[in-house]
Motif scaffolding. Structure first.
Motif, PDB file in Angstrom:
ATOM      1  N   ASP A 173     -36.959 -14.894 -88.671  1.00  0.00           N
ATOM      2  CA  ASP A 173     -37.752 -14.666 -87.468  1.00  0.00           C
ATOM      3  C   ASP A 173     -38.681 -13.477 -87.666  1.00  0.00           C
ATOM      4  O   ASP A 173     -38.423 -12.364 -87.200  1.00  0.00           O
ATOM      5  N   THR A 174     -39.777 -13.699 -88.385  1.00  0.00           N
ATOM      6  CA  THR A 174     -40.780 -12.670 -88.651  1.00  0.00           C
ATOM      7  C   THR A 174     -42.167 -13.250 -88.374  1.00  0.00           C
ATOM      8  O   THR A 174     -42.331 -14.469 -88.256  1.00  0.00           O
ATOM      9  N   ARG A 184     -39.880 -23.268 -86.757  1.00  0.00           N
ATOM     10  CA  ARG A 184     -39.442 -22.885 -85.411  1.00  0.00           C
ATOM     11  C   ARG A 184     -39.162 -24.097 -84.523  1.00  0.00           C
ATOM     12  O   ARG A 184     -38.730 -23.950 -83.375  1.00  0.00           O
ATOM     13  N   ARG A 196     -30.330 -21.590 -85.687  1.00  0.00           N
ATOM     14  CA  ARG A 196     -31.300 -20.552 -85.313  1.00  0.00           C
ATOM     15  C   ARG A 196     -31.949 -20.009 -86.576  1.00  0.00           C
ATOM     16  O   ARG A 196     -31.482 -20.236 -87.691  1.00  0.00           O
ATOM     17  N   LEU A 197     -33.037 -19.264 -86.376  1.00  0.00           N
ATOM     18  CA  LEU A 197     -33.655 -18.564 -87.481  1.00  0.00           C
ATOM     19  C   LEU A 197     -32.772 -17.394 -87.919  1.00  0.00           C
ATOM     20  O   LEU A 197     -31.984 -16.858 -87.136  1.00  0.00           O
ATOM     21  N   ARG A 199     -32.057 -13.631 -88.717  1.00  0.00           N
ATOM     22  CA  ARG A 199     -32.581 -12.372 -88.181  1.00  0.00           C
ATOM     23  C   ARG A 199     -32.946 -11.421 -89.321  1.00  0.00           C
ATOM     24  O   ARG A 199     -32.222 -11.342 -90.322  1.00  0.00           O
TER      25      ARG A 199
END
Length: 230
Positions: A173-174, A184, A196-197, A199
């Motif tokens: 998530d960047t 996404r 989920r992505l 972190r």
């Protein structure tokens, strides 16, 4: 001078910024090397594709912070292009930043580590360099090459007391992943075991683990990827 000095390339944003911040929180003095200013103890503006400039920046970092004992090569670029549409310029840019930039950082830092008999390097590859992906041929090739570089360098310098390993994140998530990116999309995320992505702080923690780990972590690839590649 601090006992632990790290050079982090690509430290101004994204995963590099997360790594730099995480290391600083755990007692490392960080020299951040990026085209843009970074929030580090010593922010140095340098292009990782310029080997001479990068070498001079490392010399300055050691003069101001002390001997470099850790290196994380987080500088990188990403773009998705179908293989038949990748231009020579796009191939060159991705390989120069992702592969040559990593090699340049290692060449600037590792000889000093070898001379002192101490140090650890963590290259940042990608889960795509391990498993590939449609539309990402030149990026995946560059990151797969980083894994090959990591393993070869690890064998070359292990007996000198320098450990070299790699972190190969999954989709993180960047800002590198745009809001309309397929990484996404719900269809992709829902298919992951951990839906989920990744972190940035999880990638940073993996990098610190490999920098600080004692024992037989040599030439290994740690992949925080939410289960995308198992």
């Amino acid at each position: 001078m601090p006992n632990s000095v790290a050079v982090v390339t690509g430290a101004a944003r994204g995963l590099g910024a997360a790594v730099a911040a995480h290391l600083a929180e755990h007692g490392w003095a960080v020299a951040g090397m990026d085209l843009q200013p970074s929030r580090t103890a010593l922010p140095l503006r340098v292009d990782v594709t310029d080997a001479e400039a990068l070498g001079a920046a490392v010399t300055r970092a050691e003069g101001e912070l002390g001997p470099v004992t850790g290196l994380v090569t987080a500088a990188g670029v990403y773009e998705a292009v179908p293989v038949g549409e990748i231009t020579d310029a796009q191939w060159e840019r991705v390989l120069r930043v992702n592969l040559a930039g990593t090699a340049n950082a290692c060449a600037a830092v590792v000889p000093g580590m070898v001379a002192r008999g101490r140090g650890a390097v963590v290259t940042v590859s990608s889960d795509l360099g391990l498993g590939g992906s449609e539309g990402d041929a030149h990026y995946a090739a560059s990151k797969g090459a980083v894994v090959g570089l990591t393993r070869s360098l690890a064998e070359e310098v292990a007996d000198a007391g320098v450990r070299v390993n790699s972190v190969a994140p999954g989709a993180a998530d960047t800002p590198m992943i745009g809001p309309d990116s397929p990484w996404r999309a719900a269809a992709f995320l829902d298919a992951l075991p951990l839906p989920r992505l990744v972190r940035p702080d999880e990638v940073a923690a993996a990098c610190r683990f490999l920098l600080e780990a004692r024992g037989a972590f040599v030439g290994q690839v740690l992949s925080p990827n939410a289960g995308a590649t198992i």
